[in-house]
Design a protein around this motif. Structure first.
Motif, mmCIF file in Angstrom:
data_model
loop_
_atom_site.group_PDB
_atom_site.id
_atom_site.type_symbol
_atom_site.label_atom_id
_atom_site.label_comp_id
_atom_site.label_asym_id
_atom_site.label_seq_id
_atom_site.Cartn_x
_atom_site.Cartn_y
_atom_site.Cartn_z
ATOM 1 N N GLY B 237 26.892 9.655 43.651
ATOM 2 C CA GLY B 237 27.138 10.013 45.053
ATOM 3 C C GLY B 237 27.621 8.822 45.858
ATOM 4 N N ASN B 238 27.013 8.628 47.016
ATOM 5 C CA ASN B 238 27.429 7.539 47.910
ATOM 6 C C ASN B 238 27.073 6.162 47.369
ATOM 7 O OD1 ASN B 238 28.333 9.418 49.746
ATOM 8 N ND2 ASN B 238 26.335 9.552 50.780
ATOM 9 N N ASN B 239 26.293 6.168 46.317
ATOM 10 C CA ASN B 239 25.757 4.920 45.794
ATOM 11 C C ASN B 239 26.709 4.209 44.834
ATOM 12 O OD1 ASN B 239 23.473 3.494 46.305
ATOM 13 N ND2 ASN B 239 22.106 5.030 45.423
ATOM 14 N N ILE B 240 27.754 4.943 44.360
ATOM 15 C CA ILE B 240 28.577 4.414 43.270
ATOM 16 C C ILE B 240 29.176 3.059 43.615
ATOM 17 C CG2 ILE B 240 30.737 4.747 41.988
ATOM 18 C CD1 ILE B 240 30.086 7.593 41.607
ATOM 19 N N HIS B 241 29.722 2.946 44.823
ATOM 20 C CA HIS B 241 30.384 1.695 45.199
ATOM 21 C C HIS B 241 29.379 0.544 45.258
ATOM 22 C CE1 HIS B 241 33.415 -0.908 46.826
ATOM 23 N NE2 HIS B 241 32.650 -1.189 47.873
ATOM 24 N N LYS B 242 28.260 0.791 45.912
ATOM 25 C CA LYS B 242 27.211 -0.230 46.008
ATOM 26 C C LYS B 242 26.742 -0.680 44.621
ATOM 27 C CE LYS B 242 23.733 1.204 48.556
ATOM 28 N NZ LYS B 242 22.629 1.404 49.524
ATOM 29 N N ALA B 243 26.622 0.292 43.714
ATOM 30 C CA ALA B 243 26.159 -0.019 42.359
ATOM 31 C C ALA B 243 27.160 -0.913 41.645
ATOM 32 C CB ALA B 243 25.933 1.272 41.575
ATOM 33 N N LYS B 244 28.453 -0.620 41.866
ATOM 34 C CA LYS B 244 29.481 -1.443 41.212
ATOM 35 C C LYS B 244 29.448 -2.875 41.739
ATOM 36 C CE LYS B 244 32.756 2.062 39.687
ATOM 37 N NZ LYS B 244 33.980 2.806 40.039
ATOM 38 N N LEU B 245 29.275 -3.005 43.058
ATOM 39 C CA LEU B 245 29.176 -4.343 43.647
ATOM 40 C C LEU B 245 27.962 -5.090 43.090
ATOM 41 C CD1 LEU B 245 30.068 -3.903 47.432
ATOM 42 C CD2 LEU B 245 31.426 -4.975 45.619
ATOM 43 N N ALA B 246 26.849 -4.372 43.013
ATOM 44 C CA ALA B 246 25.627 -4.999 42.497
ATOM 45 C C ALA B 246 25.848 -5.451 41.054
ATOM 46 C CB ALA B 246 24.465 -4.012 42.573
ATOM 47 N N ARG B 247 26.537 -4.604 40.290
ATOM 48 C CA ARG B 247 26.819 -4.951 38.899
ATOM 49 C C ARG B 247 27.558 -6.290 38.811
ATOM 50 N NH1 ARG B 247 30.033 -5.046 34.760
ATOM 51 N NH2 ARG B 247 31.917 -4.738 36.000
ATOM 52 N N ILE B 248 28.583 -6.432 39.653
ATOM 53 C CA ILE B 248 29.357 -7.681 39.633
ATOM 54 C C ILE B 248 28.484 -8.866 40.040
ATOM 55 C CG2 ILE B 248 31.319 -8.880 40.711
ATOM 56 C CD1 ILE B 248 32.641 -6.039 40.933
ATOM 57 N N GLY B 249 27.659 -8.656 41.065
ATOM 58 C CA GLY B 249 26.772 -9.724 41.535
ATOM 59 C C GLY B 249 25.823 -10.194 40.442
ATOM 60 N N TYR B 250 25.184 -9.235 39.786
ATOM 61 C CA TYR B 250 24.237 -9.605 38.732
ATOM 62 C C TYR B 250 24.954 -10.223 37.533
ATOM 63 C CZ TYR B 250 20.379 -7.417 41.166
ATOM 64 O OH TYR B 250 19.413 -7.124 42.082
ATOM 65 N N GLN B 251 26.132 -9.662 37.234
ATOM 66 C CA GLN B 251 26.873 -10.212 36.092
ATOM 67 C C GLN B 251 27.197 -11.685 36.340
ATOM 68 O OE1 GLN B 251 28.015 -7.985 33.136
ATOM 69 N NE2 GLN B 251 27.545 -10.078 32.544
ATOM 70 N N ASN B 252 27.621 -11.996 37.560
ATOM 71 C CA ASN B 252 27.915 -13.396 37.890
ATOM 72 C C ASN B 252 26.657 -14.255 37.805
ATOM 73 O OD1 ASN B 252 30.597 -12.886 38.296
ATOM 74 N ND2 ASN B 252 30.400 -12.589 40.514
ATOM 75 N N ALA B 253 25.552 -13.697 38.275
ATOM 76 C CA ALA B 253 24.298 -14.456 38.239
ATOM 77 C C ALA B 253 23.894 -14.740 36.795
ATOM 78 C CB ALA B 253 23.196 -13.686 38.953
ATOM 79 N N LEU B 254 24.033 -13.732 35.935
ATOM 80 C CA LEU B 254 23.615 -13.921 34.541
ATOM 81 C C LEU B 254 24.484 -14.953 33.837
ATOM 82 C CD1 LEU B 254 22.635 -10.365 33.216
ATOM 83 C CD2 LEU B 254 21.202 -12.135 34.216
ATOM 84 N N HIS B 255 25.745 -15.047 34.259
ATOM 85 C CA HIS B 255 26.621 -16.068 33.664
ATOM 86 C C HIS B 255 26.093 -17.473 33.913
ATOM 87 C CE1 HIS B 255 29.793 -13.877 31.887
ATOM 88 N NE2 HIS B 255 30.152 -13.262 32.987
ATOM 89 N N LEU B 256 25.346 -17.621 35.003
ATOM 90 C CA LEU B 256 24.831 -18.945 35.348
ATOM 91 C C LEU B 256 23.573 -19.282 34.558
ATOM 92 C CD1 LEU B 256 25.332 -18.775 39.206
ATOM 93 C CD2 LEU B 256 26.695 -20.064 37.575
ATOM 94 N N PHE B 257 22.993 -18.276 33.935
ATOM 95 C CA PHE B 257 21.793 -18.540 33.142
ATOM 96 C C PHE B 257 22.169 -19.224 31.835
ATOM 97 C CE2 PHE B 257 19.188 -14.772 34.957
ATOM 98 C CZ PHE B 257 18.897 -15.528 36.069
ATOM 99 N N PRO B 258 21.244 -19.987 31.302
ATOM 100 C CA PRO B 258 21.496 -20.591 29.986
ATOM 101 C C PRO B 258 21.678 -19.499 28.932
ATOM 102 C CG PRO B 258 19.503 -21.489 31.028
ATOM 103 C CD PRO B 258 19.927 -20.327 31.841
ATOM 104 N N PRO B 259 22.392 -19.795 27.862
ATOM 105 C CA PRO B 259 22.621 -18.773 26.826
ATOM 106 C C PRO B 259 21.302 -18.370 26.154
ATOM 107 C CG PRO B 259 23.568 -20.893 26.188
ATOM 108 C CD PRO B 259 23.003 -21.073 27.544
ATOM 109 N N THR B 260 21.285 -17.145 25.629
ATOM 110 C CA THR B 260 20.081 -16.670 24.950
ATOM 111 C C THR B 260 20.088 -17.167 23.504
ATOM 112 O OG1 THR B 260 21.231 -14.694 24.225
ATOM 113 C CG2 THR B 260 20.072 -14.561 26.317
ATOM 114 N N PRO B 261 18.916 -17.283 22.899
ATOM 115 C CA PRO B 261 18.876 -17.764 21.509
ATOM 116 C C PRO B 261 19.512 -16.796 20.518
ATOM 117 C CG PRO B 261 16.671 -17.154 22.298
ATOM 118 C CD PRO B 261 17.581 -17.076 23.463
ATOM 119 N N SER B 262 19.704 -15.535 20.927
ATOM 120 C CA SER B 262 20.279 -14.556 20.006
ATOM 121 C C SER B 262 21.787 -14.669 19.926
ATOM 122 C CB SER B 262 19.936 -13.139 20.480
ATOM 123 O OG SER B 262 20.460 -12.936 21.775
#
Lengths: 364, 364
Positions: B237-262
């Motif tokens: 519904g109305n949430n789709i756009h917000k969800a996509k933005l959040a996805r990009i935000g979190y994806q960028n944040a996770l890139h800043l994390f150190p790599p996982t051992p896996s």
């Protein structure tokens, strides 16, 4: 009664008068630095007067593994405990190469120029860094080490993290009682010691470099979330633009983290310790934090939490130590672990067997 | 010899023939569900045949606090241990309101439609959630609970995290031996239980909502760094756009994390469990992870690490349990802690005093 062992000119037992025994026979001569132990009052008095020689002697007792030294060290600490009210404990972490020494020197000089006194300590468990490298730091912090108001103490020699952490925490108390009300505690951001440092400071600063993500290789997951501030160092020359971009990236990332219990929003700042830019701003930020945390009560709350943490942590570590060092456990631990890994037995059954063995042995 | 207590129609002692004692006098009648214990072979056979009634009976033994049940439960578990090779253990966490049940139902139905079998468990220590709310979940997962290939088990009743974690981990083994090779373990992302869940699953999924940051209020710091994937739910519904933005935000944040051992790069995806969109993609992502981790050996490595973790965790917890429940410690702990908080004694001296008290008492 005067006893010859207490005389510093006494050279040990001699086989024939005037001919000392060789060091291999007379252990007294083997010890190069013998700690001359005074009554605890001597140390307390010296420390409270700000005498750094006495302070150093007392820290040597804290770092000693001898039970007699332990006893006196604890007496000194008890008497120094009430003198930490006005202190600020700052934890500084970052991987090798991030410029920790340069940063600490720049920040330290900024403080001494304002008449502030500071002590620089390091947590440096044996496994994580080659022994004695803080001595290298001391050499690198050449200007700071010449300041009267700065006290740089090489880290305690090799030991377990638990032991090193205890000694560092006790050293903090002695330094504070000696008037060094700003304590910097340095650690390398690659191991378990950050959790230890985080649990003994008021403010935890993570030093980082700008870059394409490679600089993160060495930082342990979870450390970023502990930071009260991230400082992008080496924001100078061609690096300035990259550092600013990194600042924005980290700032956005930190916004996505849950709020901290202090009500403080972790900041991301840039500096060049080498060119000495950004340092006063960082110090002001730390003072701003202190003001906020003192006002809302979190400052005291965090310190009390830490005091409790170390009591329980110390108990738990020693319970484990007694268990895992028990000969009956050492005998079977490896085989039991292998059974768990080979799915011959479940983790919980294995644990129960070992515990039964241990408590039976204790009760014998 | 036949003993009337073993007869399920036996109604307990009666004061006069035909007139049973009231429940307050005759404890037998108070227990609604009495566990009839069979030899362990009965359970193992039933479980390996995929008999869910027997599976449930065995889990009840695992959850029981009776020493006799414990004994039999451990025998069953030992025999079921070798049947988990092909399983996939998925941890799902997120604050209340994020739509965990709807997500689990959608994902579960996606699996059963492909002929996969799955078990849904929950870690739910007493302190963190009102008792019995997973029963509510079961009702809400109405479609899934009607599937033959799905087994939904209400969480073990109230207990310490350590106890609940042990029971959950043992239940996983029984479910896997019964052929439920996909295990979903649900937890609320607000407490200590995420670390426990993270330490018993192959893949850890964090469910979140899009929003201005408020949705993070409930998530504990550090959980985000544990996640193998973040899923933004309610992307409809109305949430789709917000969800996509959040996805990009979190994806960028996770890139800043150190790599996982896996070697796996944590992903951020969106879905609507309610509208059933994005679910197959998430399942494919999890399978992709499994393939990668099996290929590079991390899958086995993580499981072995977990087996070791639980052995040591269990030992450490029980060492602490014995210490803190010892009457000599209970008597003085509160006063000692107060001395530490009031700076009358240092954390380490307090710890030593308590440890001396404890070991002296044990040796008596």
């Amino acid at each position: 009664m005067h006893h010859p062992e207490n005389d510093e000119h006494y050279k040990g037992l001699a086989v024939n008068k005037g001919i000392p025994q060789p060091p291999s026979v007379n252990p007294r001569l083997k010890r190069k630095k013998r700690v001359r132990v005074q009554p605890s009052g001597y140390y307390v008095e010296g420390i409270l007067k700000g005498n750094v020689t006495v302070l150093s002697q007392a820290i040597t007792l804290v770092e000693s593994n001898s039970p007699a030294h332990y006893q006196i060290a604890q007496e000194i600490i008890e008497k120094c405990l009430p003198y930490s009210d006005k202190s600020l404990r700052l934890g500084i972490t970052g991987v090798p190469g991030v410029g920790k020494s340069t940063f600490i020197e720049a920040m330290g000089l900024h403080l001494t120029q304002q008449g502030e006194k500071l002590a620089v300590l390091a947590i440096d468990p044996s496994s994580e860094r080659s022994k004695g490298s803080i001595l290298g730091d001391k050499t690198r912090m050449e200007k700071l080490s010449q300041e009267d108001n700065a006290y740089i103490r090489p880290s305690p020699s090799a030991g377990t993290l638990g032991g090193v952490a205890r000694k560092t925490r006790e050293t903090i108390i002695l330094c504070e009682a000696a008037g060094f009300q700003n304590i910097f505690i340095e650690t390398v951001g690659v191991g378990q010691s950050e959790t230890a440092v985080h649990s003994m400071v008021d403010f935890f600063l993570l030093l980082m470099l700008a870059g394409a993500g490679d600089e993160l290789q060495g930082i342990k997951r979870g450390i970023m979330e502990m930071a009260d501030a991230i400082t992008i160092n080496k924001a100078d020359g061609n690096n300035i633009h990259k550092a600013k971009l990194a600042r924005i990236g980290y700032q956005n990332a930190l916004h996505l983290f849950p709020p901290t219990p202090s009500g403080w929003e972790p900041k991301v700042v840039t500096c060049s310790a080498y060119e000495n830019t950004g340092i006063p701003e960082i110090w002001n930020m730390i003072k701003e934090y202190r003001e906020l945390a003192k006002e809302n009560g979190y400052f005291t709350h965090r310190r009390q939490d830490q005091a409790k943490y170390w009591m329980y942590e110390s108990i738990n570590e020693q319970l484990k130590g007694d268990f895992y060092h028990h000969p009956d456990i050492k005998n079977v631990l490896e085989a039991t672990e292998a059974d768990v890994l080979n799915e011959k037995t479940s983790s919980f059954v294995a644990a129960k067997q070992l515990l039964d063995t241990y408590f039976d042995a204790l009760k014998k």
